[in-house]
Design a protein around this motif. Structure first.
Motif, mmCIF file in Angstrom:
data_model
loop_
_atom_site.group_PDB
_atom_site.id
_atom_site.type_symbol
_atom_site.label_atom_id
_atom_site.label_comp_id
_atom_site.label_asym_id
_atom_site.label_seq_id
_atom_site.Cartn_x
_atom_site.Cartn_y
_atom_site.Cartn_z
ATOM 1 N N ARG A 62 44.320 -30.556 -129.943
ATOM 2 C CA ARG A 62 45.592 -31.284 -130.010
ATOM 3 C C ARG A 62 46.510 -30.639 -131.057
ATOM 4 O O ARG A 62 46.332 -30.807 -132.271
ATOM 5 C CB ARG A 62 45.345 -32.748 -130.330
ATOM 6 C CG ARG A 62 44.544 -33.468 -129.240
ATOM 7 C CD ARG A 62 44.548 -34.958 -129.448
ATOM 8 N NE ARG A 62 45.886 -35.536 -129.310
ATOM 9 C CZ ARG A 62 46.171 -36.821 -129.486
ATOM 10 N NH1 ARG A 62 45.187 -37.667 -129.816
ATOM 11 N NH2 ARG A 62 47.381 -37.273 -129.350
ATOM 12 N N GLU A 64 49.712 -31.105 -131.894
ATOM 13 C CA GLU A 64 50.520 -31.968 -132.755
ATOM 14 C C GLU A 64 49.675 -32.646 -133.832
ATOM 15 O O GLU A 64 50.125 -32.821 -134.971
ATOM 16 C CB GLU A 64 51.250 -33.016 -131.910
ATOM 17 C CG GLU A 64 52.405 -32.446 -131.101
ATOM 18 C CD GLU A 64 53.417 -31.719 -131.989
ATOM 19 O OE1 GLU A 64 53.702 -32.219 -133.104
ATOM 20 O OE2 GLU A 64 53.892 -30.652 -131.587
ATOM 21 N N GLU A 65 48.464 -33.047 -133.479
ATOM 22 C CA GLU A 65 47.582 -33.678 -134.466
ATOM 23 C C GLU A 65 47.231 -32.701 -135.585
ATOM 24 O O GLU A 65 47.167 -33.070 -136.763
ATOM 25 C CB GLU A 65 46.310 -34.185 -133.789
ATOM 26 C CG GLU A 65 46.508 -35.395 -132.901
ATOM 27 C CD GLU A 65 46.777 -36.662 -133.706
ATOM 28 O OE1 GLU A 65 46.378 -36.725 -134.887
ATOM 29 O OE2 GLU A 65 47.407 -37.587 -133.161
ATOM 30 N N ALA A 68 50.263 -32.160 -137.782
ATOM 31 C CA ALA A 68 50.445 -33.337 -138.634
ATOM 32 C C ALA A 68 49.449 -33.334 -139.785
ATOM 33 O O ALA A 68 49.786 -33.708 -140.919
ATOM 34 C CB ALA A 68 50.285 -34.613 -137.795
ATOM 35 N N ALA A 94 53.988 -22.794 -132.434
ATOM 36 C CA ALA A 94 54.248 -24.085 -133.071
ATOM 37 C C ALA A 94 53.988 -24.024 -134.572
ATOM 38 O O ALA A 94 54.715 -24.638 -135.367
ATOM 39 C CB ALA A 94 53.376 -25.161 -132.424
ATOM 40 N N ALA A 98 56.888 -24.550 -137.411
ATOM 41 C CA ALA A 98 56.743 -25.589 -138.435
ATOM 42 C C ALA A 98 56.911 -25.034 -139.845
ATOM 43 O O ALA A 98 56.781 -25.785 -140.822
ATOM 44 C CB ALA A 98 55.375 -26.256 -138.297
#
Length: 681
Positions: A62, A64-65, A68, A94, A98
């Motif tokens: 995952r 996005e996890e 984060a 990604a 970021a």
């Protein structure tokens, strides 16, 4: 400079990266699933962030996890390790978007090499030799062929097909397995080269345009298309090595490669080589390159990610030879099916270093004593690497350390690895990707079947000594001594093959072994207690006055020493509940002591097929009432990233299918019941 690094991975590769970070003063962040919350890599990180769930799809896949988690922990860089998202271009992009440092190649290079069929076309234009590629089964012009997953590696999504009849099902099965392992079910087809060698070149690139080859590795010993033995350098002529390195560098330059990467080739018996794929990450087998080069490849990854130029313009000369084996949780008695459970003891003797380049014996493991091997992830427990001045010395040292290792609680492929390393053919460098298919002898357990009775006797004596050590009355009376000799001490065990072995013995007043015998009932391919010259021997000697066959020298709860036919043998014994693990000079055995008065259990219906390990029923291929033949595929169980077929044991009719597709099962769950046909002849 990188201050705090998040490793988007687990197990031994996370521990490996953390080890280099500690030496460089870089802080570390682990991400972990619920199943991994107590894993060693989590404890070793400076900070850890939970990813809710257990399966890779819920956690380590995952994006996005993970991003984060990096924000919450204050990480300024991400290392993907290998597997999971390591070769995911979207993840690399990604991370960069970021504002974090990505420790790996640029996203465009990952994308270019991620589609293996497109990568072959790209590198063919760069002058690198390639095999023909087919996307559709109708395009295949000859057999045998190899179906391969376009994304990922590790042998998943790969199938050898030798005739047209099996091609469609092989493609469908490979697609399903690749989708589970990598999130991408795309596959392609290429010719399968018989007796080919799998040789790969370690390349490294920096942001200043430098691409160098840091040596090659021979990874030809494979099972189910997954490497299990790797070595460096590969045994080959210098001229062939130079051409391989040049082709690998050309591949790296074609995609402006940055960081650590591996270009894999297939060498034919005629001396030709063809590009297979490029892994845009650190490889599992990188320690053998570190051993012969003295380089820390993770350190180089971090320096290159920080924008530093490579500190070398060419590969350093190799020194000595290194061999690595992948120790996996697999059950040989069940066709090397992935195994799960608690690892009660994990001890390898003679280790001189861990997770860093070292001379001698190196251990990179994802487990320690007490670790739980779950159904959710890859079955690899550890990598053991031996460096020595010569190949023969490295193989001997590695085999010896493996043979003496104490691996208790989870079945492993240890015996297979030792047999391979000690085989004449491996010593003579007669290796290729079909090595295991041609040498079924390497699948024989190290412990000879005719030695199991002595091992069981040692287990019985150790268990008796343990019970004796706990008593409070008549402590001076030897365990196993009987006032009436007609009634010996009896212990019953489940043998490694699932059968039973019964040990009967009697000690005299002095604690001397007066007599012993064994009897067994087979439960698998081999008898639980094979006939042998030792079983049933009278410890007092033969009638003609020959010396005693077996003499008890020492019996303690954790150690038994027996003199067997004039040769003293020491057995290390480790008991966990009813499980008894015995390590001796000829091999190891895991026994389960059976209760003297077993409780009644529910009787299974005739023809019941049980789940061999926890997992999920991926597909049900038959219906209740359907007539099936022996060997027909009934359903497919999905566990540890692999598909496990459940086949009809005999001709009959499907009577029950209690678990639907998608249902979760534990070990021992009834998956199907097949009523066998009666033989009316």
């Amino acid at each position: 400079m990188i201050r705090r690094l998040l490793v988007a991975n687990r197990g031994e590769i996370a521990r490996r990266i953390f080890a280099t970070c500690r030496g460089l003063g870089v802080e570390t962040v682990a991400v972990h699933s619920d199943a991994d919350r107590d894993a060693p890599f989590v404890a070793e990180a400076d900070l850890a962030v939970r990813l809710p769930g257990n399966t890779p799809a819920e956690t380590y896949l995952r994006i996005e996890e993970i991003l984060a988690a990096a924000r919450r922990a204050g990480a300024d860089a991400v290392h993907p390790g290998y597997g999971f998202l390591a070769e995911n271009a979207e993840f690399a992009a990604a991370v960069a978007d970021a504002g974090l440092t990505w420790v790996g190649p640029k996203a465009k290079a990952i994308a270019a090499m991620g589609d293996k069929s497109a990568a072959k076309a790209l590198l063919a234009d760069a002058g690198v030799p390639v095999l023909p590629t087919w996307i559709d089964g109708d395009q295949v012009t000859g057999f045998p062929v190899l179906v391969k997953a376009s994304a990922g590696g590790g042998g998943r999504g790969m199938r050898i097909v030798r005739d047209a009849a099996g091609l469609a099902e092989a493609v469908a099965s490979a697609r399903r397995e690749a989708a589970v392992a990598f999130g991408d079910g795309t596959v392609f087809i290429e010719p399968y080269v018989e007796r080919g060698r799998h040789v790969e070149v370690q390349i490294f690139g920096d942001t200043h345009g430098m691409v160098v080859a840091l040596g090659e590795r021979d990874c030809s010993i494979q099972r189910r298309h997954q490497k299990i033995v790797e070595e460096a350098p590969a045994v080959m002529e210098p001229e062939l090595r130079a051409r391989l390195h040049a082709a690998a560098v050309a591949a790296g330059r074609a995609v402006e490669y940055v960081g650590a990467g591996t270009v894999e080739f297939l060498l034919t018996p005629a001396g030709e080589f063809f590009f297979l794929e490029m892994n845009t990450r650190l490889q599992v087998e990188h320690p053998v390159t570190e051993a012969v080069s003295g380089l820390d490849l993770v350190r180089l990854q971090l320096l290159v990610a920080e924008g530093e130029p490579l500190p070398l313009a060419a590969a350093p000369p190799t020194d000595g030879h290194a061999i690595e084996v992948r120790l996996c949780a697999e059950d040989p008695a069940q066709g090397f099916r992935p195994a799960t459970g608690v690892l009660h003891r994990f001890a390898v003797p003679g280790v001189s270093g861990e997770f860093a380049p070292t001379r001698g014996l190196r251990l990179d493991s994802g487990v320690t004593d007490g670790s739980t091997v779950s159904v959710h992830y890859d079955s690899m427990l550890a990598k053991l690497v031996a460096w020595a001045p010569t190949r023969a010395e490295a193989a001997r040292a590695l085999a010896g350390a493996l043979a003496r290792a104490e691996l208790h609680g989870v079945a492993t492929n240890r015996d297979l690895l030792v047999r391979v390393l000690r085989s004449r053919e491996f010593g003579a460098v007669e290796v290729d990707t079909g090595f295991l298919d041609r040498h079924p002898d390497v699948f024989v357990p190290l412990l000879p079947a005719d030695q199991l009775p002595v091992v069981a006797l040692a287990a019985a004596l150790a268990s008796a000594a343990g019970r004796r050590a706990e008593v409070r009355v008549l402590a001076a009376v030897p365990s196993g001594w009987r006032n009436v000799p007609a009634y010996p001490q009896v212990s019953r065990f489940t043998a490694p093959d699932g059968g039973e072995i019964e040990v009967r013995y009697r000690l005299d007043r002095t604690g001397r072994l007066a007599e012993w015998s064994t009897a067994g009932r087979a439960g698998g391919a081999a008898p639980a207690a094979a006939p042998d010259a030792l079983a049933g021997m009278d410890a007092d000697g033969t009638p003609d006055g020959q010396p005693p066959a077996v003499t008890l020298v020492e019996a303690a709860p954790d150690r038994v020493v027996l003199d067997v036919a004039g040769v003293r043998r020491a057995f290390r014994v480790h008991r966990v509940g009813p499980e008894v693990f015995v390590d001796g000079p000829d091999g190891a055995a895991a026994l389960t002591e059976l209760p003297r008065f077993p409780l009644p259990t529910a009787e299974l219906a005739v023809g019941s097929l049980l789940a061999p390990l926890p997992g999920a029923v991926a597909r049900v291929h038959v219906a209740v009432g359907q007539r099936v033949a022996a060997g027909d595929l009934l359903l497919t169980l999905e566990a540890m990233k692999l598909e496990h077929p459940v086949l009809a044991p005999a001709d009959g009719v499907v009577a029950e299918l209690p678990v639907p597709a998608g249902g979760q099962v534990d070990t021992g769950t009834v998956l199907a019941v097949v009523d066998p046909e009666e033989d009316n002849r």
